[in-house]
Design an enzyme around this catalytic site. Structure first.
Site, short mmCIF file in Angstrom:
data_model
loop_
_atom_site.label_atom_id
_atom_site.label_comp_id
_atom_site.label_asym_id
_atom_site.label_seq_id
_atom_site.Cartn_x
_atom_site.Cartn_y
_atom_site.Cartn_z
N THR A 24 6.48 1.26 9.82
CA THR A 24 6.19 1.68 11.19
C THR A 24 6.86 0.69 12.15
O THR A 24 6.68 -0.52 12.02
CB THR A 24 4.68 1.70 11.42
N HIS A 74 -18.39 23.51 20.50
CA HIS A 74 -17.42 24.18 21.38
C HIS A 74 -16.15 24.42 20.56
O HIS A 74 -15.68 23.50 19.87
CB HIS A 74 -17.14 23.27 22.59
N CYS A 92 -2.87 0.03 10.73
CA CYS A 92 -2.07 1.09 11.36
C CYS A 92 -2.56 1.39 12.76
O CYS A 92 -1.90 1.08 13.74
CB CYS A 92 -2.18 2.36 10.51
N ASN A 144 -0.63 7.99 15.40
CA ASN A 144 -1.68 6.98 15.32
C ASN A 144 -2.26 6.65 16.69
O ASN A 144 -3.45 6.33 16.80
CB ASN A 144 -1.16 5.74 14.60
N ARG A 179 -13.10 24.43 21.17
CA ARG A 179 -11.88 23.65 21.42
C ARG A 179 -12.18 22.16 21.62
O ARG A 179 -11.40 21.43 22.21
CB ARG A 179 -11.14 24.21 22.64
N TYR A 219 0.81 -1.22 0.00
CA TYR A 219 0.00 0.00 0.00
C TYR A 219 0.84 1.27 0.00
O TYR A 219 0.41 2.30 -0.48
CB TYR A 219 -0.93 0.01 1.21
N ILE A 220 2.04 1.20 0.56
CA ILE A 220 2.90 2.38 0.60
C ILE A 220 4.03 2.26 -0.42
O ILE A 220 4.30 3.19 -1.18
CB ILE A 220 3.50 2.56 2.02
N GLY A 228 -10.12 -0.56 12.88
CA GLY A 228 -9.41 -1.60 12.14
C GLY A 228 -8.28 -1.04 11.32
O GLY A 228 -7.82 0.09 11.53
N VAL A 245 0.42 8.75 5.01
CA VAL A 245 -0.69 8.96 4.07
C VAL A 245 -1.93 8.18 4.49
O VAL A 245 -1.85 7.11 5.09
CB VAL A 245 -0.26 8.54 2.66
N LYS A 279 5.60 8.94 14.44
CA LYS A 279 4.62 8.10 13.74
C LYS A 279 3.70 7.38 14.74
O LYS A 279 2.48 7.35 14.58
CB LYS A 279 5.38 7.06 12.89
N1 SAJ Z 1 -12.44 5.41 12.75
C1 SAJ Z 1 -13.46 5.58 13.66
N2 SAJ Z 1 -13.88 6.84 13.96
C2 SAJ Z 1 -13.30 7.93 13.40
C3 SAJ Z 1 -12.25 7.77 12.48
C4 SAJ Z 1 -11.83 6.49 12.18
O1 SAJ Z 1 -14.02 4.61 14.21
O2 SAJ Z 1 -13.75 9.05 13.69
C5 SAJ Z 1 -11.97 4.05 12.42
C6 SAJ Z 1 -12.04 3.71 10.93
O3 SAJ Z 1 -13.33 3.26 10.56
C7 SAJ Z 1 -11.00 2.62 10.84
C8 SAJ Z 1 -9.94 3.07 11.85
O4 SAJ Z 1 -10.59 3.98 12.71
O5 SAJ Z 1 -11.51 1.37 11.26
C9 SAJ Z 1 -8.72 3.73 11.25
O6 SAJ Z 1 -9.10 4.58 10.17
P1 SAJ Z 1 -8.43 6.01 9.90
O7 SAJ Z 1 -9.08 6.58 8.71
O8 SAJ Z 1 -8.46 6.80 11.14
O9 SAJ Z 1 -6.92 5.69 9.67
P2 SAJ Z 1 -6.07 4.69 8.73
O10 SAJ Z 1 -5.67 3.52 9.57
O11 SAJ Z 1 -6.73 4.42 7.44
O12 SAJ Z 1 -4.80 5.62 8.46
C10 SAJ Z 1 -4.06 6.10 9.57
C11 SAJ Z 1 -3.81 7.61 9.37
N3 SAJ Z 1 -3.32 8.18 10.62
C12 SAJ Z 1 -3.92 9.23 11.19
O13 SAJ Z 1 -4.90 9.77 10.74
C13 SAJ Z 1 -3.27 9.76 12.45
C14 SAJ Z 1 -2.82 7.79 8.24
O14 SAJ Z 1 -2.44 9.16 8.14
C15 SAJ Z 1 -1.56 6.94 8.49
O15 SAJ Z 1 -0.64 7.07 7.42
C16 SAJ Z 1 -1.99 5.51 8.56
O16 SAJ Z 1 -2.87 5.38 9.68
C17 SAJ Z 1 -0.79 4.63 8.70
O17 SAJ Z 1 -0.36 4.02 7.70
O18 SAJ Z 1 -0.21 4.56 9.80
#
Ligand code: SAJ
Length: 428
Positions: A121, A244, A260, A210, A246, A14-15, A257, A155, A206
């Protein structure tokens, strides 16, 4: 300053693959390597093995530029990027086997002035404590004879192509010269700021990013449980709380899931369990959210789910992607089967997916035709566009459990359907 004419990218997932294509379309010769022969065969036949918007076109351009070649074997280049998976084992400890093999695969080719860049990572100190000693077995000294750095990929799946170019890029060298070498490499295509720091700081950044997201989703998921208990609508409460200036609460859902966010926080817990209790708890909250979904369904359908016909809409780990890794939706499907429910699943982004024990069908019609209950587990745009008229024609099911807040229950109610949303108490 070093000019990287030819680089080798180890790991075309993927990367690694988008990164390889990006370099190739920006004038750098790329030798892409993967240990999976199916991946190499597929790419050689012109077919991209993963779904990511824009990647097919980028790959075609990369191949047409004449700068991208793929193979199972490493070869001598100016720079090496390691972009292999770092999953965790059953005991929640990082599996660095692929990083070790990739590093070892580079050693026969390592030469003076080369750059080795780790992107996978990894737990803090992996670059200095694991990668460096392996490379130095060659007799060359990291930071002097060759450059060594860590650069986290940040990303977002679904937006990889634009974020690769536009996101700020962190380069953590094991010394200043290594950071500068890394900067020199990535500036061929990165338009965001390129900021240098130490290798271990870059690894930690990193994991912090996350983990921050995981903890924030955990609080949203915990709010969904509290809302359910107190008889309120969590989605409305979050929307109003976020007025709000902030406060910015994320979305609750069926769980967290992907490869990452549901994995990386464990690297910190593993490295320092005595001082990462909050991170550990957040992981547990998110990991147990599928059980909350199951219990919410039991409240709706009765404790005994045996023989209940349930249609599952969505199996991917998040909206608009085809990736099923660590997907809470898949876990919920398995939990329902264990309860004796008769389930069928539909994942529009991977309709030919095969998962042991699950019946996966390729259309909305087929998944709903003999169901009594419909359960939405992923907020794919197309699920939010389903109308009562659509469904009425294809199924007799009138009960829907929406775990992602994609349907307006009032509209559906007027049309003879009952929609229950996650985190919305049935006593409202
Ligand atoms: N999710 C929620 N609620 C939310 C946001 C997400 O339940 O409000 C869930 C999603 O459905 C999913 C999981 O969290 O199951 C993760 O999804 P995501 O869109 O938050 O993140 P990833 O895993 O697709 O990508 C993340 C990103 N990191 C951050 O936003 C801090 C991305 O920038 C990283 O590059 C990526 O992890 C990675 O490769 O580490």
């Amino acid at each position: 300053m070093m000019n990287y004419k030819e680089i080798c990218i180890l790991g075309l997932g993927y990367i690694g693959l988008p990164t390889a294509c990006m370099f190739a379309t920006h004038g750098v010769k790329v030798h892409g390597v993967d240990v999976n022969q199916d991946v190499i065969n597929s790419l050689k036949s012109g077919k991209v093995h993963i779904f990511e918007p824009g990647l097919d076109d980028l790959f075609r351009n990369a191949v047409n530029s004449g700068n991208l070649h793929v193979s199972s074997d490493v070869k001598s280049c100016d720079g090496y990027i390691i972009s292999v998976p770092t999953p965790f084992k059953d005991n929640k400890r990082a599996d660095l086997g692929a990083v070790i093999s990739a590093t070892e695969a580079i050693t026969p080719y390592l030469q003076n002035n080369n750059l080795v860049m780790l992107e996978s990572t990894s737990p803090p100190r992996t670059t200095v404590d694991l990668v460096k000693p392996i490379l130095e077995k060659t007799g060359l000294r990291a930071g002097y004879d060759f450059h060594l750095a860590y650069s986290p990929e940040r990303v977002l799946p679904g937006q990889i192509i634009s974020e690769l170019v536009n996101n700020p890029r962190i380069i953590g060298g094991i010394n200043h010269k290594s950071s500068e070498a890394g900067k020199c490499l990535y500036k061929s295509f990165v338009e965001g700021d390129i900021i240098t720091t130490t290798a271990t700081t870059a690894e930690m950044i990193k994991l912090m990013e996350n983990t921050y997201r995981d903890v924030n989703i955990a609080i949203a998921n915990e709010f969904s449980r509290l809302a359910d208990r107190f008889g309120i609508d969590v989605w409305e409460a979050i929307r109003l709380a976020n007025l709000h200036p902030r406060v910015n609460i994320l979305n609750p859902g069926p769980g967290v899931g992907g490869h990452c966010i549901s994995v990386d926080p464990w690297f910190l817990v593993e490295a320092a369990p005595d001082i990462s209790k909050l991170i550990f708890q957040a992981r547990n909250v998110n990991d147990s959210q599928p059980i909350f979904v199951l219990n919410s369904l039991k409240k709706l359908l009765g404790d005994n789910l045996y023989g209940k016909k349930i249609a599952i809409l969505g199996l991917s780990y998040k909206p608009e992607v085809d990736d099923l890794r660590e997907s809470p939706a898949v876990e919920i499907a398995h939990l329902l089967i264990r309860e004796g429910a008769l389930i069928k699943c539909y994942e529009p982004f991977k309709s030919d997916a095969r998962i042991e024990g699950l019946t996966i069908v390729p259309s909305l019609e087929q998944v709903t035709n003999d169901a009594d209950t419909i359960v939405i587990l992923v907020n794919h745009k197309q699920f939010g566009l389903i109308t009562p008229d659509n469904l009425r024609m294809i199924t007799k099911a009138r009960l829907i459990f929406d775990s992602v807040n994609c349907l307006d229950d009032e509209i559906w109610k007027d049309q003879g359907f009952v929609v229950h949303r996650l985190g919305v108490s049935q006593q409202v």
